[in-house]
Scaffold this motif. Structure first.
Motif, PDB file in Angstrom:
ATOM      1  N   GLY A 214       0.801  -1.222   0.000  1.00  0.00           N
ATOM      2  CA  GLY A 214       0.000   0.000   0.000  1.00  0.00           C
ATOM      3  C   GLY A 214       0.827   1.262   0.000  1.00  0.00           C
ATOM      4  O   GLY A 214       0.299   2.350  -0.231  1.00  0.00           O
ATOM      5  N   THR A 215       2.138   1.129   0.269  1.00  0.00           N
ATOM      6  CA  THR A 215       3.026   2.293   0.345  1.00  0.00           C
ATOM      7  C   THR A 215       3.966   2.319  -0.862  1.00  0.00           C
ATOM      8  O   THR A 215       3.949   3.261  -1.644  1.00  0.00           O
ATOM      9  CB  THR A 215       3.821   2.268   1.666  1.00  0.00           C
ATOM     10  N   LEU A 216       4.783   1.272  -1.015  1.00  0.00           N
ATOM     11  CA  LEU A 216       5.664   1.180  -2.183  1.00  0.00           C
ATOM     12  C   LEU A 216       5.062   0.297  -3.278  1.00  0.00           C
ATOM     13  O   LEU A 216       5.390   0.470  -4.455  1.00  0.00           O
ATOM     14  CB  LEU A 216       7.042   0.633  -1.778  1.00  0.00           C
ATOM     15  N   VAL A 217       4.216  -0.661  -2.904  1.00  0.00           N
ATOM     16  CA  VAL A 217       3.551  -1.506  -3.913  1.00  0.00           C
ATOM     17  C   VAL A 217       2.031  -1.491  -3.700  1.00  0.00           C
ATOM     18  O   VAL A 217       1.548  -1.412  -2.565  1.00  0.00           O
ATOM     19  CB  VAL A 217       4.070  -2.969  -3.910  1.00  0.00           C
ATOM     20  N   ASP A 218       1.314  -1.567  -4.805  1.00  0.00           N
ATOM     21  CA  ASP A 218      -0.151  -1.414  -4.810  1.00  0.00           C
ATOM     22  C   ASP A 218      -0.802  -2.793  -4.645  1.00  0.00           C
ATOM     23  O   ASP A 218      -1.437  -3.305  -5.559  1.00  0.00           O
ATOM     24  CB  ASP A 218      -0.559  -0.756  -6.128  1.00  0.00           C
ATOM     25  N   SER A 219      -0.644  -3.358  -3.452  1.00  0.00           N
ATOM     26  CA  SER A 219      -1.029  -4.751  -3.215  1.00  0.00           C
ATOM     27  C   SER A 219      -2.162  -4.918  -2.209  1.00  0.00           C
ATOM     28  O   SER A 219      -2.558  -6.053  -1.909  1.00  0.00           O
ATOM     29  CB  SER A 219       0.195  -5.511  -2.688  1.00  0.00           C
ATOM     30  N   VAL A 220      -2.687  -3.815  -1.686  1.00  0.00           N
ATOM     31  CA  VAL A 220      -3.664  -3.914  -0.594  1.00  0.00           C
ATOM     32  C   VAL A 220      -4.915  -4.668  -1.022  1.00  0.00           C
ATOM     33  O   VAL A 220      -5.420  -5.539  -0.297  1.00  0.00           O
ATOM     34  CB  VAL A 220      -4.031  -2.507  -0.071  1.00  0.00           C
TER      35      VAL A 220
ATOM     36  N   ALA B 169      20.108   4.873  13.131  1.00  0.00           N
ATOM     37  CA  ALA B 169      19.384   6.120  12.852  1.00  0.00           C
ATOM     38  C   ALA B 169      19.410   7.052  14.058  1.00  0.00           C
ATOM     39  O   ALA B 169      19.261   6.612  15.201  1.00  0.00           O
ATOM     40  CB  ALA B 169      17.941   5.802  12.499  1.00  0.00           C
ATOM     41  N   GLU B 170      19.574   8.346  13.795  1.00  0.00           N
ATOM     42  CA  GLU B 170      19.452   9.325  14.879  1.00  0.00           C
ATOM     43  C   GLU B 170      18.052   9.937  14.877  1.00  0.00           C
ATOM     44  O   GLU B 170      17.438  10.123  15.911  1.00  0.00           O
ATOM     45  CB  GLU B 170      20.510  10.416  14.725  1.00  0.00           C
ATOM     46  N   ARG B 171      17.585  10.271  13.698  1.00  0.00           N
ATOM     47  CA  ARG B 171      16.245  10.877  13.635  1.00  0.00           C
ATOM     48  C   ARG B 171      15.547  10.317  12.409  1.00  0.00           C
ATOM     49  O   ARG B 171      15.925  10.590  11.275  1.00  0.00           O
ATOM     50  CB  ARG B 171      16.368  12.410  13.558  1.00  0.00           C
ATOM     51  N   ALA B 172      14.516   9.505  12.655  1.00  0.00           N
ATOM     52  CA  ALA B 172      13.853   8.781  11.564  1.00  0.00           C
ATOM     53  C   ALA B 172      12.437   9.279  11.370  1.00  0.00           C
ATOM     54  O   ALA B 172      11.859   9.985  12.218  1.00  0.00           O
ATOM     55  CB  ALA B 172      13.830   7.280  11.873  1.00  0.00           C
ATOM     56  N   ILE B 173      11.861   8.914  10.233  1.00  0.00           N
ATOM     57  CA  ILE B 173      10.441   9.150   9.971  1.00  0.00           C
ATOM     58  C   ILE B 173       9.914   7.901   9.269  1.00  0.00           C
ATOM     59  O   ILE B 173      10.662   7.240   8.529  1.00  0.00           O
ATOM     60  CB  ILE B 173      10.236  10.430   9.133  1.00  0.00           C
ATOM     61  N   VAL B 174       8.645   7.571   9.522  1.00  0.00           N
ATOM     62  CA  VAL B 174       8.016   6.416   8.881  1.00  0.00           C
ATOM     63  C   VAL B 174       7.119   6.906   7.757  1.00  0.00           C
ATOM     64  O   VAL B 174       6.402   7.908   7.919  1.00  0.00           O
ATOM     65  CB  VAL B 174       7.202   5.606   9.913  1.00  0.00           C
ATOM     66  N   VAL B 175       7.170   6.243   6.612  1.00  0.00           N
ATOM     67  CA  VAL B 175       6.222   6.513   5.520  1.00  0.00           C
ATOM     68  C   VAL B 175       5.362   5.266   5.348  1.00  0.00           C
ATOM     69  O   VAL B 175       5.872   4.186   5.043  1.00  0.00           O
ATOM     70  CB  VAL B 175       6.950   6.850   4.201  1.00  0.00           C
ATOM     71  N   GLY B 176       4.062   5.394   5.576  1.00  0.00           N
ATOM     72  CA  GLY B 176       3.166   4.237   5.500  1.00  0.00           C
ATOM     73  C   GLY B 176       1.750   4.643   5.140  1.00  0.00           C
ATOM     74  O   GLY B 176       1.413   5.821   5.129  1.00  0.00           O
ATOM     75  N   ASP B 177       0.936   3.635   4.838  1.00  0.00           N
ATOM     76  CA  ASP B 177      -0.443   3.897   4.392  1.00  0.00           C
ATOM     77  C   ASP B 177      -1.486   3.399   5.386  1.00  0.00           C
ATOM     78  O   ASP B 177      -2.681   3.547   5.120  1.00  0.00           O
ATOM     79  CB  ASP B 177      -0.703   3.205   3.055  1.00  0.00           C
ATOM     80  N   SER B 178      -1.063   2.798   6.488  1.00  0.00           N
ATOM     81  CA  SER B 178      -2.046   2.187   7.393  1.00  0.00           C
ATOM     82  C   SER B 178      -1.953   2.799   8.785  1.00  0.00           C
ATOM     83  O   SER B 178      -0.921   3.372   9.167  1.00  0.00           O
ATOM     84  CB  SER B 178      -1.832   0.669   7.473  1.00  0.00           C
ATOM     85  N   VAL B 179      -3.021   2.642   9.549  1.00  0.00           N
ATOM     86  CA  VAL B 179      -3.005   3.131  10.926  1.00  0.00           C
ATOM     87  C   VAL B 179      -1.978   2.369  11.753  1.00  0.00           C
ATOM     88  O   VAL B 179      -1.451   2.901  12.737  1.00  0.00           O
ATOM     89  CB  VAL B 179      -4.402   3.031  11.584  1.00  0.00           C
TER      90      VAL B 179
END
Lengths: 231, 231
Positions: free
Chosen positions: B18-24, B161-171
């Motif tokens: 759902g984020t990098l691939v359209d598989s949902v 990692a020192e300072r990260a961020i998450v990229v995602g499509d789900s709760v």
């Protein structure tokens, strides 16, 4: 009738996919496979938002007018083939039969589905109380599919409705109803979010048919008021 | 560093489905077929909301603890089989490769997917710039799957990692990130609505990777601020 009061709702126009049967996700996957068959990549979430509009509109909406012109009929044929492979998974949405049974004694019930007559009948066979429907209309019976008002108008005309309400899970149901001046009860079980349904004109929103049935007394079906639930 | 300023984001932890691939949607249909195989009816929209959590949690979440106890492993095996039949339809989400290519020169990129290693690798092969990922972690490599923080913590640890961020499509992505004190960029291309993503803690929301790339300069990835877009 005193001013400010509404006449009671006499007719309920039901959508099929996502409303009475849990078929939305199979439709999305069937469309994705169909677009892939003709060499096009489309977004699953874009397709999801288009389920419930007529298949004659969906290709252009998802992939553009050029795609419709070049391969629209091929994509539709491929969708029907992919969907047939997945149709055995489809069952009624939660409480669909119970809701139809309960309403059959108090309202005229009409089905207005954008799908073909053949697929509509096959999907309806999974709903125990489908016999409670007075009339069944499919997309092939009108010139312009949802969100055009034709199908809702034909449904109301078929049973000589005086005051109808639409029950559906897509923005296209709400838009078609609005174009006829008819209120909409939105259902979340097709996977379209509440904000989108309300934004398209659904005056009240329930989780699924069982939720609507549980809250029937305070729903527009009983009160004749277009919107009473605040959820 | 002056008070009130943030150190720059050095690591981006990507979800896969759902984020990098359209598989949902293929996953939803595969789960529906799997539940049907063991005689259970589940709601497509209920399954949809659970995509992105670990498969070890999904059966109980969708069908209850008793179902998990009785047939959990059977359902998971059947899902994997149904999903393999649909996997050829899966392609990258809009702009996924372009986003990875652009970020690879400025950030460490880690994949943290709830799926198995085998499926993760197969799906990643559809993303042109998957080679830009420094580390790939699948759900089988941690004890507790999303929304537990384990996978995000492992991802950060793997690249120091020192300072990260998450990229995602789900709760579940947003909840897992919050449990680690890491902000989330939500994407709508997995079909989960913006209100749900923001409610789970996503500080900013974009339509798809191409949209995030187009707005990169004002996104948290460039500014180090958790939320700047108001959409």
């Amino acid at each position: 009738m005193p001013a400010g009061q509404h006449s009671p709702i006499d007719t309920v126009v039901f959508d099929l996919d996502g409303t009475l049967v849990d078929s939305v996700y199979q439709h999305v996957v069937a469309w994705m496979g169909a677009f892939r068959d003709v060499g096009l990549q489309v977004s699953g979430s874009d397709v999801h938002r288009c389920i419930g509009m007529g298949g004659d509109r969906l290709v252009a909406q998802v992939a553009g007018e050029a795609a419709e012109w070049a391969v629209g009929d091929d994509v539709r044929r491929a969708h029907d083939s992919h969907f047939r492979d997945l149709m055995s998974q489809v069952h009624e949405t939660r409480g669909a039969s119970d809701l139809l049974s309960r309403l059959a004694s108090t309202h005229r019930l009409v089905l207005a589905s954008s799908g073909s007559q053949e697929v509509t009948e096959a999907l309806l066979s999974t709903v125990d109380a489908a016999g409670s429907l007075t009339v069944v209309l499919s997309g092939t019976e009108v010139a312009h599919s949802k969100p055009a008002p034709d199908l809702i108008q034909a449904a109301m005309h078929a049973v000589d409705a005086e005051r109808a309400i639409v029950v559906g899970d897509s923005v296209w149901d709400a838009q078609a109803a609005q174009a006829c001046g008819v209120p909409t009860i939105g259902l979340l079980c097709g996977g379209i979010d509440e904000a989108s349904l309300r934004g398209a004109g659904a005056g009240s929103v329930f989780a699924h048919p069982a939720d609507l049935l549980a809250q029937l007394g305070r729903s527009p079906l009983s009160t004749g008021q277009p919107a009473l639930n605040g959820s």
